[in-house]
Write an enzyme that holds these catalytic residues in place. Structure first.
Site, PDB file in Angstrom:
ATOM      1  N   SER A 290       0.832  -1.210   0.000  1.00  0.00           N
ATOM      2  CA  SER A 290       0.000   0.000   0.000  1.00  0.00           C
ATOM      3  C   SER A 290       0.862   1.253   0.000  1.00  0.00           C
TER       4      SER A 290
ATOM      5  N   THR B 158     -10.803  10.392  -0.767  1.00  0.00           N
ATOM      6  CA  THR B 158     -11.999   9.979  -0.010  1.00  0.00           C
ATOM      7  C   THR B 158     -12.317  10.963   1.116  1.00  0.00           C
TER       8      THR B 158
ATOM      9  N   PRO C  33     -15.348  11.831   4.439  1.00  0.00           N
ATOM     10  CA  PRO C  33     -16.288  11.112   5.309  1.00  0.00           C
ATOM     11  C   PRO C  33     -17.611  10.792   4.604  1.00  0.00           C
TER      12      PRO C  33
ATOM     13  N   TRP D  15      -9.563   8.044   5.831  1.00  0.00           N
ATOM     14  CA  TRP D  15      -9.047   6.762   5.341  1.00  0.00           C
ATOM     15  C   TRP D  15      -7.828   6.966   4.460  1.00  0.00           C
TER      16      TRP D  15
ATOM     17  N   GLY E  17      -7.472   8.743 -13.001  1.00  0.00           N
ATOM     18  CA  GLY E  17      -6.326   8.293 -13.803  1.00  0.00           C
ATOM     19  C   GLY E  17      -5.216   7.734 -12.918  1.00  0.00           C
TER      20      GLY E  17
ATOM     21  N   GLU F 210      -9.561   1.705  -3.245  1.00  0.00           N
ATOM     22  CA  GLU F 210      -9.321   1.816  -4.703  1.00  0.00           C
ATOM     23  C   GLU F 210     -10.531   1.331  -5.500  1.00  0.00           C
TER      24      GLU F 210
HETATM   25  P1  TGC Z   1     -17.791   9.484 -14.382  1.00  0.00           P
HETATM   26  O1  TGC Z   1     -18.817  10.480 -14.812  1.00  0.00           O
HETATM   27  O2  TGC Z   1     -17.920   8.076 -14.830  1.00  0.00           O
HETATM   28  O3  TGC Z   1     -16.342   9.999 -14.793  1.00  0.00           O
HETATM   29  C1  TGC Z   1     -15.884  11.312 -14.515  1.00  0.00           C
HETATM   30  C2  TGC Z   1     -14.698  11.568 -15.428  1.00  0.00           C
HETATM   31  O4  TGC Z   1     -13.631  10.659 -15.084  1.00  0.00           O
HETATM   32  C3  TGC Z   1     -13.315   9.834 -16.245  1.00  0.00           C
HETATM   33  N1  TGC Z   1     -12.999   8.498 -15.719  1.00  0.00           N
HETATM   34  C4  TGC Z   1     -11.767   8.027 -15.631  1.00  0.00           C
HETATM   35  N2  TGC Z   1     -10.588   8.542 -16.017  1.00  0.00           N
HETATM   36  C5  TGC Z   1      -9.487   7.810 -15.798  1.00  0.00           C
HETATM   37  N3  TGC Z   1      -9.532   6.603 -15.195  1.00  0.00           N
HETATM   38  C6  TGC Z   1     -10.694   6.039 -14.783  1.00  0.00           C
HETATM   39  N4  TGC Z   1     -10.702   4.860 -14.154  1.00  0.00           N
HETATM   40  C7  TGC Z   1     -11.887   6.760 -14.999  1.00  0.00           C
HETATM   41  N5  TGC Z   1     -13.193   6.541 -14.718  1.00  0.00           N
HETATM   42  C8  TGC Z   1     -13.871   7.606 -15.163  1.00  0.00           C
HETATM   43  C9  TGC Z   1     -14.543   9.878 -17.104  1.00  0.00           C
HETATM   44  O5  TGC Z   1     -14.243   9.615 -18.453  1.00  0.00           O
HETATM   45  C10 TGC Z   1     -15.016  11.309 -16.900  1.00  0.00           C
HETATM   46  O6  TGC Z   1     -14.184  12.167 -17.650  1.00  0.00           O
HETATM   47  P2  TGC Z   1     -14.771  13.518 -18.286  1.00  0.00           P
HETATM   48  O7  TGC Z   1     -13.616  14.092 -19.027  1.00  0.00           O
HETATM   49  O8  TGC Z   1     -15.902  13.072 -19.157  1.00  0.00           O
HETATM   50  O9  TGC Z   1     -15.218  14.360 -17.125  1.00  0.00           O
HETATM   51  O10 TGC Z   1     -17.696   9.556 -12.795  1.00  0.00           O
HETATM   52  P3  TGC Z   1     -18.725   9.104 -11.686  1.00  0.00           P
HETATM   53  O11 TGC Z   1     -18.868  10.241 -10.737  1.00  0.00           O
HETATM   54  O12 TGC Z   1     -19.963   8.513 -12.306  1.00  0.00           O
HETATM   55  O13 TGC Z   1     -17.928   7.946 -10.921  1.00  0.00           O
HETATM   56  C11 TGC Z   1     -17.554   6.779 -11.552  1.00  0.00           C
HETATM   57  C12 TGC Z   1     -16.955   5.782 -10.530  1.00  0.00           C
HETATM   58  C13 TGC Z   1     -18.002   5.362  -9.508  1.00  0.00           C
HETATM   59  C14 TGC Z   1     -16.522   4.579 -11.313  1.00  0.00           C
HETATM   60  C15 TGC Z   1     -15.759   6.414  -9.822  1.00  0.00           C
HETATM   61  O14 TGC Z   1     -16.108   7.506  -9.074  1.00  0.00           O
HETATM   62  C16 TGC Z   1     -14.998   5.435  -8.947  1.00  0.00           C
HETATM   63  O15 TGC Z   1     -14.116   4.754  -9.436  1.00  0.00           O
HETATM   64  N6  TGC Z   1     -15.309   5.355  -7.607  1.00  0.00           N
HETATM   65  C17 TGC Z   1     -14.509   4.601  -6.690  1.00  0.00           C
HETATM   66  C18 TGC Z   1     -13.726   5.555  -5.823  1.00  0.00           C
HETATM   67  C19 TGC Z   1     -12.366   5.037  -5.516  1.00  0.00           C
HETATM   68  O16 TGC Z   1     -11.853   4.125  -6.121  1.00  0.00           O
HETATM   69  N7  TGC Z   1     -11.708   5.672  -4.567  1.00  0.00           N
HETATM   70  C20 TGC Z   1     -10.387   5.343  -4.250  1.00  0.00           C
HETATM   71  C21 TGC Z   1      -9.763   6.350  -3.314  1.00  0.00           C
HETATM   72  S1  TGC Z   1      -8.004   6.234  -3.237  1.00  0.00           S
HETATM   73  C22 TGC Z   1      -7.714   4.827  -2.400  1.00  0.00           C
HETATM   74  O17 TGC Z   1      -8.552   4.057  -2.077  1.00  0.00           O
HETATM   75  C23 TGC Z   1      -6.310   4.591  -2.107  1.00  0.00           C
HETATM   76  S2  TGC Z   1      -5.978   3.156  -1.237  1.00  0.00           S
HETATM   77  C24 TGC Z   1      -4.318   3.318  -1.253  1.00  0.00           C
HETATM   78  C25 TGC Z   1      -3.547   2.168  -0.831  1.00  0.00           C
HETATM   79  O18 TGC Z   1      -3.263   2.081   0.379  1.00  0.00           O
HETATM   80  O19 TGC Z   1      -3.161   1.356  -1.718  1.00  0.00           O
HETATM   81  P1  FAD Z   2     -19.123   3.662   0.584  1.00  0.00           P
HETATM   82  O1  FAD Z   2     -18.854   4.385  -0.678  1.00  0.00           O
HETATM   83  O2  FAD Z   2     -19.969   4.308   1.608  1.00  0.00           O
HETATM   84  O3  FAD Z   2     -19.728   2.240   0.216  1.00  0.00           O
HETATM   85  C1  FAD Z   2     -20.438   1.427   1.156  1.00  0.00           C
HETATM   86  C2  FAD Z   2     -21.012   0.232   0.394  1.00  0.00           C
HETATM   87  O4  FAD Z   2     -21.956   0.693  -0.574  1.00  0.00           O
HETATM   88  C3  FAD Z   2     -19.941  -0.537  -0.372  1.00  0.00           C
HETATM   89  O5  FAD Z   2     -20.208  -1.905  -0.297  1.00  0.00           O
HETATM   90  C4  FAD Z   2     -20.121  -0.056  -1.824  1.00  0.00           C
HETATM   91  O6  FAD Z   2     -19.729  -1.018  -2.781  1.00  0.00           O
HETATM   92  C5  FAD Z   2     -21.628   0.185  -1.863  1.00  0.00           C
HETATM   93  N1  FAD Z   2     -22.009   1.149  -2.900  1.00  0.00           N
HETATM   94  C6  FAD Z   2     -21.648   2.451  -2.988  1.00  0.00           C
HETATM   95  N2  FAD Z   2     -22.176   3.014  -4.091  1.00  0.00           N
HETATM   96  C7  FAD Z   2     -22.882   2.049  -4.720  1.00  0.00           C
HETATM   97  C8  FAD Z   2     -23.648   1.986  -5.927  1.00  0.00           C
HETATM   98  N3  FAD Z   2     -23.775   3.046  -6.734  1.00  0.00           N
HETATM   99  N4  FAD Z   2     -24.232   0.821  -6.244  1.00  0.00           N
HETATM  100  C9  FAD Z   2     -24.084  -0.270  -5.467  1.00  0.00           C
HETATM  101  N5  FAD Z   2     -23.383  -0.283  -4.316  1.00  0.00           N
HETATM  102  C10 FAD Z   2     -22.785   0.866  -3.956  1.00  0.00           C
HETATM  103  N6  FAD Z   2      -8.909   6.778   0.108  1.00  0.00           N
HETATM  104  C11 FAD Z   2      -8.058   7.741  -0.327  1.00  0.00           C
HETATM  105  O7  FAD Z   2      -8.484   8.733  -0.934  1.00  0.00           O
HETATM  106  N7  FAD Z   2      -6.714   7.635  -0.113  1.00  0.00           N
HETATM  107  C12 FAD Z   2      -6.168   6.602   0.558  1.00  0.00           C
HETATM  108  O8  FAD Z   2      -4.942   6.531   0.713  1.00  0.00           O
HETATM  109  C13 FAD Z   2      -7.036   5.587   1.061  1.00  0.00           C
HETATM  110  N8  FAD Z   2      -6.529   4.560   1.798  1.00  0.00           N
HETATM  111  C14 FAD Z   2      -7.395   3.691   2.408  1.00  0.00           C
HETATM  112  C15 FAD Z   2      -6.907   2.760   3.323  1.00  0.00           C
HETATM  113  C16 FAD Z   2      -7.774   1.911   3.983  1.00  0.00           C
HETATM  114  C17 FAD Z   2      -7.243   0.941   5.014  1.00  0.00           C
HETATM  115  C18 FAD Z   2      -9.160   1.939   3.692  1.00  0.00           C
HETATM  116  C19 FAD Z   2     -10.114   0.987   4.374  1.00  0.00           C
HETATM  117  C20 FAD Z   2      -9.651   2.842   2.789  1.00  0.00           C
HETATM  118  C21 FAD Z   2      -8.778   3.751   2.153  1.00  0.00           C
HETATM  119  N9  FAD Z   2      -9.268   4.747   1.306  1.00  0.00           N
HETATM  120  C22 FAD Z   2      -8.432   5.713   0.810  1.00  0.00           C
HETATM  121  C23 FAD Z   2     -10.709   4.910   1.125  1.00  0.00           C
HETATM  122  C24 FAD Z   2     -11.337   3.918   0.162  1.00  0.00           C
HETATM  123  O9  FAD Z   2     -11.023   4.207  -1.167  1.00  0.00           O
HETATM  124  C25 FAD Z   2     -12.851   3.927   0.411  1.00  0.00           C
HETATM  125  O10 FAD Z   2     -13.067   3.293   1.655  1.00  0.00           O
HETATM  126  C26 FAD Z   2     -13.614   3.236  -0.698  1.00  0.00           C
HETATM  127  O11 FAD Z   2     -13.521   3.951  -1.910  1.00  0.00           O
HETATM  128  C27 FAD Z   2     -15.113   3.040  -0.340  1.00  0.00           C
HETATM  129  O12 FAD Z   2     -15.671   4.201   0.170  1.00  0.00           O
HETATM  130  P2  FAD Z   2     -16.501   4.158   1.554  1.00  0.00           P
HETATM  131  O13 FAD Z   2     -15.655   3.475   2.565  1.00  0.00           O
HETATM  132  O14 FAD Z   2     -16.952   5.537   1.831  1.00  0.00           O
HETATM  133  O15 FAD Z   2     -17.722   3.224   1.251  1.00  0.00           O
END
Ligand code: TGC
Ligand code: FAD
Length: 392
Positions: free
Chosen positions: A98, A139, A141, A169, A245, A371
């Site tokens: 991570s 991310t 709250p 987070w 991205g 992610e």
């Molecule tokens: P949507 O309308 O689909 O897209 C908005 C704009 O983004 C573009 N796009 C992407 N571009 C690059 N890579 C991708 N994977 C992309 N997905 C979408 C899209 O083309 C659009 O561009 P534009 O120019 O038309 O504006 O956006 P939406 O609001 O409907 O959301 C789509 C969704 C749900 C798939 C997206 O929000 C999502 O992937 N949600 C999950 C959030 C997530 O993954 N969070 C992670 C936080 S970081 C983390 O967890 C780090 S853990 C670190 C560690 O310890 O390893």
């Molecule tokens: P929520 O979005 O509230 O989701 C709750 C549940 O609802 C999930 O099961 C989800 O799949 C479901 N759900 C949500 N929307 C929908 C839908 N449209 N349809 C169906 N089901 C849905 N984030 C960062 O930015 N940077 C970091 O470095 C980072 N590190 C992390 C490290 C750890 C240990 C953890 C646990 C998380 C970290 N995160 C980080 C945050 C992480 O990316 C989020 O926890 C994750 O994206 C989910 O968001 P949430 O926890 O708010 O869950």
């Protein structure tokens, strides 16, 4: 902790497909993990402490910016080498991987891809050596799966910006020197800002009591009227696509990393099944245990094949976000299932820290959520194949 006897499974002779450089990178990382990570990681996880002493070694094996060009301090490797590194490091521990994912794909990558030359020169070499560590704030709250709804925002004050809001987070937050933070401007457009520790109004409280990723430090990023210099805005990409991205690159690394955790659990369970005797014979001779092992190696082999092909596509800049989602989702799920079966195969011993299985299993409960959750990645595949958006 007993010595690390790990032997990597390669059921379909996939090593034949790797270049000499790939194999060298993998061996160097594997040896480093055996020598420096395995002996200490269980203790750090039990104490819920990030092993800061590993930072120097991670930098030396090239795990901070493996694919960032050498002129900025990166290792200049291809995407398959990057993947193999993540595989080996997560074989040691998902929390250590991570830290590398965040440093490389969520901090160095946006500075490299969206930053200007002055930002690249200022930050990338120090991030590559681990002198500076980074975090990535997307991310919030109230906005996890839906980061586009974020509330964190900044105002243009003429000669600087003022940033307000909070992120939660956030991996590495408690100790990171810099944070790449995603926030909305007054028009509601998302931009990346580089926030440095020590800026007034910026704090990073640690999140405690995690049962998962205990050897990784997680925290909040809190911005209370933080004055951010204008030169800290990443100028070359804005909108939600910018942070997403970065996620593409990190999710790709996780797809490889999860194979590492799965291989470690399989290897541990296989060895144990040949040594542990019940009813007068090794448990590996019983059909029910063989079913688990046979299914594990089948799933690992499928994941290895899928991920290798994804690496080829990534090297050719042809991998789509949806393909990356499929691999992240499949491989983490596969690894979690293998951990659970492997844990059962060790009976009571499976719950102890004498073996790595329970730690991997608990770690993967975060990996399957961060992610992009398991379900979000399924919806990304669903959208890709139908053209119909089931998110909203
Ligand atoms: P949507 O309308 O689909 O897209 C908005 C704009 O983004 C573009 N796009 C992407 N571009 C690059 N890579 C991708 N994977 C992309 N997905 C979408 C899209 O083309 C659009 O561009 P534009 O120019 O038309 O504006 O956006 P939406 O609001 O409907 O959301 C789509 C969704 C749900 C798939 C997206 O929000 C999502 O992937 N949600 C999950 C959030 C997530 O993954 N969070 C992670 C936080 S970081 C983390 O967890 C780090 S853990 C670190 C560690 O310890 O390893
Ligand atoms: P929520 O979005 O509230 O989701 C709750 C549940 O609802 C999930 O099961 C989800 O799949 C479901 N759900 C949500 N929307 C929908 C839908 N449209 N349809 C169906 N089901 C849905 N984030 C960062 O930015 N940077 C970091 O470095 C980072 N590190 C992390 C490290 C750890 C240990 C953890 C646990 C998380 C970290 N995160 C980080 C945050 C992480 O990316 C989020 O926890 C994750 O994206 C989910 O968001 P949430 O926890 O708010 O869950």
């Amino acid at each position: 902790m007993s010595s690390d006897l790990f032997q990597s499974p390669d059921y379909y002779q996939l090593d034949d497909l790797f270049s000499e450089e790939h194999l060298m990178v993998r061996e160097a990382t594997r040896e480093w993990v055996k020598r420096d990570v395995s002996p200490i990681i269980e203790d750090h996880a039990q104490r819920a402490e990030f092993p800061t002493e590993l930072i120097k070694g991670l930098a030396e094996v090239g795990a901070f910016g493996p694919y960032i060009p050498a002129e900025y301090g990166g290792a200049g490797l291809d995407q398959i080498s990057y993947g193999l590194m993540m595989q080996e490091i997560e074989r040691g521990d998902s929390g250590v991987r991570s830290t590398c994912s965040v440093q490389s794909s969520l901090v160095m990558y946006p500075i490299y891809a969206y930053g200007d030359e002055a930002q690249r020169k200022k930050y990338l070499p120090k991030l590559a050596t681990g002198e500076w560590m980074g975090s990535f704030g997307l991310t919030e709250p109230d906005h996890g799966s839906n980061p586009g709804g974020m509330m964190t925002h900044f105002k243009d004050m003429g000669d600087h910006y003022v940033l307000n809001g909070s992120k939660m987070w956030i991996s590495n937050a408690p100790f990171a020197d810099v944070a790449v933070v995603w926030a909305k401007n007054e028009e509601g457009r998302i931009h990346g800002l580089i926030v440095e520790r020590g800026m007034e109004g910026f704090s990073t409280p640690e999140t405690h009591n995690k049962w998962s990723l205990r050897a990784s430090a997680t925290g909040e990023l809190v911005f209370d009227n933080v004055r951010v210099p204008k030169e800290n805005l990443l100028p070359n990409k804005s909108g939600l696509g910018a942070p997403l991205g970065c996620l593409d690159s990190a999710r790709y690394g996780i797809a490889w990393g999860a194979i590492g955790a799965a291989m470690d659990c399989y290897d541990t369970a296989l060895r144990y099944s040949k040594e542990r005797v019940q009813f007068g014979r090794p448990i590996g001779g019983f059909q029910l245990q063989q079913k688990k092992l046979a299914e594990m190696i089948t799933e690992i082999t499928k994941a290895q094949t899928l991920t290798f092909r994804l690496g080829q596509l990534k090297n050719e800049n042809r991998a789509t976000s949806a393909q990356i989602s499929m691999a992240k989702r499949n491989n983490v799920d596969m690894a979690l299932k293998i951990c659970r079966d492997a844990r059962q195969m060790l009976g009571g011993m499976g719950i102890t820290g004498d073996y790595p299985i329970m730690r991997h299993m608990m770690n993967l409960e975060s990996v399957v959520t961060y992610e992009g959750t398991h379900d979000i990645h399924l919806l990304i595949t669903g959208l890709d194949v139908t053209g119909l958006n089931a998110f909203k």
